[in-house]
Motif scaffolding. Structure first.
Motif: not given
Lengths: 214, 903, 291
Positions: A20-21, A23-27, A129-132, A143, A145, A166, B12, B44, B64, B783
């Motif tokens: 999940l970290a 998933k959160a870090e990279h949306f 912030l982090y488009p895919h 990670c 970046e 992350a 951004p 985050k 999270e 999630w």
């Protein structure tokens, strides 16, 4: 410079924080995972033990995916990180087929986390912030970046949180170690040596950069 | 622009990039976290790195996922009124949005009326779901106590933790629960406990410290019917039948005391009631003049009061005569009593091989290193690097109290209690912040028998032991003073007793926060019947759930932990503060984003209600006393309504933090309390910026056992004392309990589950915690739902592979578990090697059906549907619920428990 | 084969990307490529211009399906950039060059009126196209064989199987074409078609046999085809319709039954397509979690 990880299996409790970290870090979109927790069992009743494996792209030194990619979208950096240039990917998915670890994901359909209810504020800012890019392959990039930005500010990946992956920094049991495999004096090499770490499925002949410690 | 600490693609526009420190609300562990807010949106959550109150930078998945709970479009945003008069499990409430004023006006009116007539007509309660825990004492606890109602109902009556655990941990450690001293422990035995790997207190520090212990080679033995969380990280997993942990523990005590002769004589003499002389009536021999228990001094050959300074030594064995009365030290009785618990008998009840029990007992005895010491910070402490712990699973049966105390006995006889390496309660001893000496909690001996008493509010005393009374409130706890959380009145037998008592009053209103009384309580059918009868129900919730939809008349939108201020991280340090030599920390919870829409902090709503019914002054006074009780002198102990040796608190002893007539905000109160505890420099601003105040723990705080002159009961004399009065009072209420369990000698009683299993209903079904979930709301977070589906056990029903094969069932089949009363639960089968062949298990508390929680809908199974709720299925001594039930298993063609659910 | 999300790489895991959804169009592309190359080569040998033309059409079809299976078809030009390491890159180049060379060859042939003495320029392009035709027929076997994560695919016989399948398909189409155009060497073509069908079947079974010796996962893949949930496709479409019935036709029908031979060719092609598809469907990865 070759970034690598060492994961202590005794410490890991399978809490999925790493998943999940990331998933959160990279949306990351729904149903896309850059890392996973695999659960299995060893033995027969009553002598049984649980297997918990935190897995992700192994950033192989001899990556099958890079050879497979017909456009050169998938490429390996000098520091060993294998990444994908989204603008060059055609979506043939040969890299996904070629990876023996199956650690790549194809972003096919845009989905909402709350289907039919629109995008949340969190999802919206993620697209800024982090488009895919849709229709291309994506995966763990250690990670990069965070690493690149951290190095630019003089931080040490694997040691300083802001420059580290992350998943490594979120692990509540400190099971994940990160560092330079090419540096004989690095902490990660010491851990691998003293705790007898072994590469993850070396028989795939890809020279993975992730070691596991029993 | 180079942005560190977050992954960014491209360039951004970043107008805001801040990290706010607060506490997590994923469970009631409340780990210290830092939350990243970018352009006004939370992106985050990570653990706070330089803080022992958690995983030192790490955090579990639930934390999270809080981001998604905060931004869930299904959240309650406005006060709602039910317009459908019908109530029931699957009924559509037909919500209508109303204003806060309308809602509070009506609620206040009803409260005023009830308070005038009989405050007990208000039922209040809830559970710390979505991290509401910190508001338990400060909000609802105080409100109810001041309002004057004794009807306080925690969802599930300790179903999700355990009244045996809390009673026992209170009794033996002045705490809420127990953990091994991971730093020094070499040999851990876990019985039905997932500490360090799951647990409702997922508790960052536990995960972190347990991992360190494993990495350095500590041996971890896990007794558990399933090899999943604790079992999965064990050095040795030992399967056993649910409810049999007590006899396994007792047989190990037997082996240590009677075969190996390994026990800590000093500890028994000085720290337990082992030397207290017991007469033929099973009670202490008491000194005529002082009424205090007597011991035998073998050097001077006479009986003395237990704390007589002239005592040369304590006899713990032998038979003596005092004033013509034959007596023995309690330890002698215990030692003789456990002889009957042979490993062979334990094997019969538990299926654990007798040889294994003997081996574990021997390893434990050797590892205990009785008699050795260790130097910490220049001071010598006894070193007992063994710990035996138990939580929900081990004691979740009708033999709860005895199972848990049997396990505590194993710790006590080797002196492994609150010493380095041993079993530690969550902090019971807080020496106080060095600069001010405040925020202090010191346990002390009770004035009559010298027993360990908590230096702060706790549910679980019991010292001084209250007099059993005929129940005057619906929880009926007055009947059995050793009861922790009560299943009453939400049971199938409550009306029987209340009728016998003449039905003194009925509940007219219920005020519930954070809980899902329908899904996290035993038997939704029994529960639904109860809630249907209550004319007016108000709930404070963040997310929709089955209870709100089916039964609430007014729903008030609460703040998510990321939107709210909160003072304490818990009820107190004994609830979830780091153990052992981990540092002290007092964290703040503060809003990272402002509450959106019309959400309001429930504590401030309660204050507004208090204003409207003219109760605010009393609440302010109560707060002063509450906070003052941490100010250095214990003013309150035992349960919320009690006081040390006095019926009333002397108001002159309380500091006036809030003037009676003041109407302050929550943040203002926090500011004053911070300054009171920690000095004028450590105000709200300080805490907001720094996230917490930390200070070093002294060794004698961590390992206080030999620094406080207290004893614990290895012989439960107080149970013998209250028994006759309990029986008499019970008669008046028409209550029949399993009286044989009211014995002072810790024993084994067959649990209700073992009595109900038969040839047709041949499997022991049980449920257990999953690290991904807490309560019933976590399945709604996408999630967590995603990773749950990627786990083989979280949303499935598990069975031993051989057993499944014999029943013609295979992986992926839709199966039904049916109890002897015809209650049914269905789910997908997943077979395991790591599960006892006579069991079937369901993780967490899933199986949602609320319309307002679309992500959680239909995922997993709700085990609690199978349970019963009555005194037959509760431990008579502590009232913990029987959490296992006998079932038969077969293939199902649909999900029966969803018949009637509106989609 | 229904793999639950929690069994992903814990149990043997089917390769999904090229057997489901848009990705499975690559099976059609591989099939068209194989037949295209095989048909062109056999047509070259028998100097049958219609065959060459049909092969060229098949190659266009292959190009179309290759583009269709991509999610970003307008970037397809980039695929030419990694022939040094990527078999798809190489194959892409082969296809482009084949279409170009064969196109020019056919154009020259058309413009010169298909003389008995073939124009030297056309000969040149025939040779070039022939080389790339072979590449087109065989390269997808290497694409699949390169994947060492799927033991069922990872053998030297995979390219052989693919090229043999392609030539067999090509030969069957050529036979039907020869019947339609009353070509002189019909009986030789017929002999070749019979031989290829038999040889093709042998190679299929050799491949399956090798798979049973390539570890438990490959063995299970083979099992899936022979008696598992792909057995229907395997025995009915690949073997019965794809080989047995056509063999009967090819032994009984003569140059005077072009319709039957066309039907036979269609059946062979169907079997050929089913072969590519089910090989992709049967492929499974070795679990990462030890047993």
């Amino acid at each position: 410079m070759r970034w690598g990880m060492a994961i202590e299996l005794k410490r890991c409790i399978g809490c999925y924080a790493c998943v999940l970290a990331c998933k959160a870090e990279h949306f990351l979109p729904p149903d896309i995972f850059w890392n996973r927790v695999l659960i299995g069992e060893k033995g027969k009743y009553p002598t049984v033990s649980k297997i918990i494996l935190s897995v992700r792209c192994n950033q192989c030194a001899n990556p099958k995916c890079v050879d497979a990619c017909p456009t050169g979208a998938t490429q390996k950096r000098e520091d060993g990180i294998v990444w994908i240039d989204e603008d060059k990917c055609v979506g043939c998915r040969y890299c996904m087929v070629a990876c023996p670890y199956q650690m790549r994901s194809f972003y096919e359909h845009e989905k909402e986390y709350f289907p039919g209810q629109g995008l949340t504020e969190h999802e919206k800012i993620g697209r800024i912030l982090y488009p895919h890019q849709k229709g291309v392959v994506q995966k763990c990039v250690f990670c990069k970046e965070r690493i690149d930005a951290g190095l630019a500010k003089g931080l040490k990946p694997g040691v300083d949180r802001d420059a580290s992956p992350a998943c490594q920094i979120i692990c509540p049991t400190k099971a994940i170690h990160f560092g330079d495999l090419d540096d004989p004096n690095s902490e990660i090499n010491m851990i691998i040596q003293t705790k007898k770490g072994h590469q993850f499925h070396p028989e795939f002949d890809t020279d993975p950069s992730i070691y596991y410690i029993d | 622009m180079v942005v560190t600490g977050m992954s960014v693609k491209g360039n951004p526009e970043i107008k805001e990039d801040v990290w706010i420190r607060t506490t997590c609300g994923g469970c009631y562990g409340t780990c210290a976290i830092r939350v990243h807010r970018v352009n006004g949106v939370i992106v985050k959550i990570e653990g706070e790195p330089d803080n022992d109150f958690g995983a030192r930078g790490g955090l579990c998945a639930k934390g999270e996922a809080m981001i998604q709970a905060l931004y869930d479009p299904n959240r309650y945003n406005y006060p709602l009124r039910r317009t459908n008069p019908e109530k029931g499990l699957f009924v559509d409430p037909k919500w209508k949005r109303i204003s806060w004023d309308e809602a509070l006006t009506e609620i206040a009116e009803r409260l005023k009326k009830i308070r005038k007539e009989n405050p007990n007509k208000l039922l209040h309660g809830g559970t710390p779901s979505a991290g509401s825990g910190p508001d338990l004492p400060l909000g609802f606890g105080v409100f109810g106590a001041v309002f004057g109602t004794k009807n306080w109902y925690i969802g599930g009556a300790g179903l999700h933790c355990g009244s045996g655990s809390h009673m026992g941990a209170g009794l033996y450690h002045a705490s809420w629960s127990i953990v091994p001293d991971w730093k020094y422990c070499n040999y851990v035995i876990q019985m039905g406990s997932n500490k360090g790997t799951a647990s409702g207190h997922s508790m960052g520090f536990n995960m972190r410290l347990a991992a360190d212990a494993r990495a350095r080679g500590a041996k971890i033995v896990v007794f558990d019917p399933i090899c999943n969380f604790a079992g999965g990280k064990a050095t040795e997993w030992i399967p056993l039948l649910p409810g049999s942990d007590g006899i396994v523990a007792l047989s190990m005590v037997n082996i240590l005391l009677n075969e190996l002769n390994v026990y800590d004589v000093e500890f028994i003499k000085k720290k337990t009631n082992g030397p207290y002389l017991i007469g033929p009536d099973q009670l202490y021999l008491r000194d005529k003049a002082t009424g205090k228990p007597l011991i035998w001094d073998p050097v001077e050959n006479k009986a003395k009061v237990f704390n007589d300074p002239s005592i040369k030594d304590f006899a713990i064995l032998g038979n003596y005569t005092v004033n013509g009365v034959k007596c023995s030290p309690a330890f002698q009785l215990v030692k003789d009593h456990v002889k009957q618990y042979t490993p062979e008998w334990a094997e019969q009840e538990s299926t654990v091989p007798a040889a294994t029990i003997r081996r574990i007992a021997r390893e434990y005895a050797e590892a205990a290193q009785v008699g050795t010491t260790i130097e910490i910070e220049g001071e010598k402490f006894p070193l007992r690097p063994v710990a035996c712990i138990m939580f929900r699973g081990g004691q979740g049966h009708t033999n709860s109290a005895h199972s848990y105390t049997a396990m505590c006995l194993l710790n006590a006889i080797v002196g492994a209690m609150d010493v380095p390496g041993g079993t530690l309660g969550w902090p019971a001893y807080v020496g106080g912040y060095p600069e001010t000496g405040r925020f202090k909690v010191i346990p002390y001996p009770d004035s009559r028998d010298g027993m360990l008493t908590a230096g702060t509010f706790m549910e679980h005393g019991p010292w001084p032991v209250h007099e059993p009374k005929v129940p005057s409130d619906m929880t009926m706890k007055e009947l059995v003073p050793t009861a922790s959380f009560s299943p009453q009145p939400v049971t199938s037998d409550f009306d029987k007793y209340w009728n016998k008592l003449g039905r003194p009053y009925e509940i007219e209103m219920a005020m519930i926060f954070g809980a899902n009384m329908i899904r996290s309580s035993q038997s939704r059918e029994i529960t639904a019947e109860f809630w249907k009868k209550i004319p007016f129900i108000v709930t404070f919730n963040i997310l929709p759930n089955e209870f709100c939809e089916g039964f609430a008349d007014i729903v008030l939108p609460d703040c998510h932990p990321l939107e709210a201020y909160c003072l304490f991280s818990s009820h107190g340090p004994f609830f979830n503060h780091p153990i052992g030599m981990e540092g002290w920390c007092f964290p703040i919870r503060q809003p990272v984003v402002q509450p959106a829409y019309e959400r309001r902090n429930k504590v401030e709503v309660l204050w507004e209600l208090a204003d409207r019914i003219g109760m605010r002054e009393e609440m302010n006074r109560y707060y002063n006393v509450y906070f003052s009780s941490f100010g250095g002198e214990p003013l309150i102990s035992g349960d919320i309504n009690s006081a040390r040796g006095a019926a009333q608190i002397d108001p002159s002893k309380a500091v006036t933090l809030i003037k009676p007539e003041e109407k302050i905000t929550y943040a203002e109160m926090m500011d004053r309390v911070f300054k009171y505890y920690f000095g004028p420099n450590h105000d709200l601003k300080y805490f907001s910026e720094n996230g917490s105040l930390q200070w070093k723990k002294k060794a004698k705080e961590a390992y206080w056992r030999w620094h406080v002159d207290v004893r614990i009961p290895i012989y439960l004399e107080h149970i013998a004392e209250i028994k006759p009065k309990v029986m008499e009072a019970a008669k008046q209420a028409g209550v029949e309990l399993q009286w044989e369990q009211f014995t002072p000698l810790i024993s084994y009683f067959k649990p209700q589950i073992a009595k109900e299993v038969n040839d047709e209903y041949d499997l022991y079904s049980f449920s257990y915690r999953d690290i991904l979930h807490n309560g019933t709301y976590t399945m709604e977070m996408p999630w967590l739902d995603e990773v749950s589906r990627m786990n083989p056990y979280t949303y499935n029903i598990t069975m031993n592979a051989e057993t499944a094969k014999k029943k013609g069932l295979k992986d992926g089949d839709l199966i039904c578990l049916e109890s002897r009363r015809g209650r049914k639960v269905t789910g997908t089968l997943k077979t395991m090697q790591g599960q006892h062949p006579k069991t079937v298990a369901i993780a967490a508390c899933s199986g949602a059906w609320a319309k307002g929680a679309p992500i959680a809908f239909g995922k997993g199974s709700n085990y609690n549907i199978l349970l019963e709720s009555d005194f037959d299925h509760a431990c008579p001594v502590c009232w913990s619920q029987e959490t296992a039930t006998a079932v038969k298993v077969y293939k199902a063609d649909r999900r029966y428990e969803y018949d009637g659910v509106r989609r | 084969m229904d793999v639950k999300p929690y069994e992903f790489m814990v149990k043997e895991t089917p390769a999904r990307e090229w057997s489901e959804g848009m990705g499975s169009l690559i099976a059609v592309a591989m099939f068209l490529g194989g037949v295209s190359g095989g048909l062109y080569l056999t047509s070259l040998y028998f100097n049958n211009v219609w065959g060459m033309f049909i092969a060229w059409i098949f190659a266009l079809g292959m190009g179309l399906f290759d583009m269709a299976h991509l999610s970003k078809p307008f970037r397809a030009w980039r695929i030419a950039f990694r022939p040094g390491s990527s078999w798809i890159s190489r194959g892409f180049i082969f296809v482009i060059l084949f279409i170009g060379a064969a196109g020019i060859q056919l154009l020259i042939n058309l413009m010169t009126g298909n003389p008995a003495d073939i124009n030297p320029a056309e000969i040149f392009f025939r040779v070039v196209a022939g080389i790339f035709a072979f590449g087109v027929a065989i390269y997808s076997g290497f694409v699949v064989g390169f994947v060492n994560g799927v033991k069922f695919w990872n053998s030297g016989i995979m390219p052989i199987l693919f090229v043999v399948a392609g030539v067999t398909g090509g030969a069957s189409v050529l036979l039907a074409t020869a019947a339609y155009t009353s070509a002189g060497d019909f009986s030789t073509i017929q002999a070749m078609a019979r031989f290829m069908l038999v040889f093709y079947t042998i190679v299929i079974f050799v491949h399956l046999w090798i798979a049973t010796y390539s570890g438990p996962v490959a063995r299970d893949s083979a099992r899936m085809l022979v008696k598992g949930n792909l057995a229907g496709i395997f025995w009915v479409i690949i073997i019965l319709i794809g080989v047995v019935v056509p063999l009967i036709f090819v032994f009984t029908a003569g140059a005077d039954s072009p319709i039957i031979l066309m039907l036979s060719a269609a059946m062979v092609l169907l079997g050929n397509l089913a072969l590519r598809y089910s090989i992709l469907r049967a492929g499974m990865y070795t679990p990462l979690v030890p047993e």
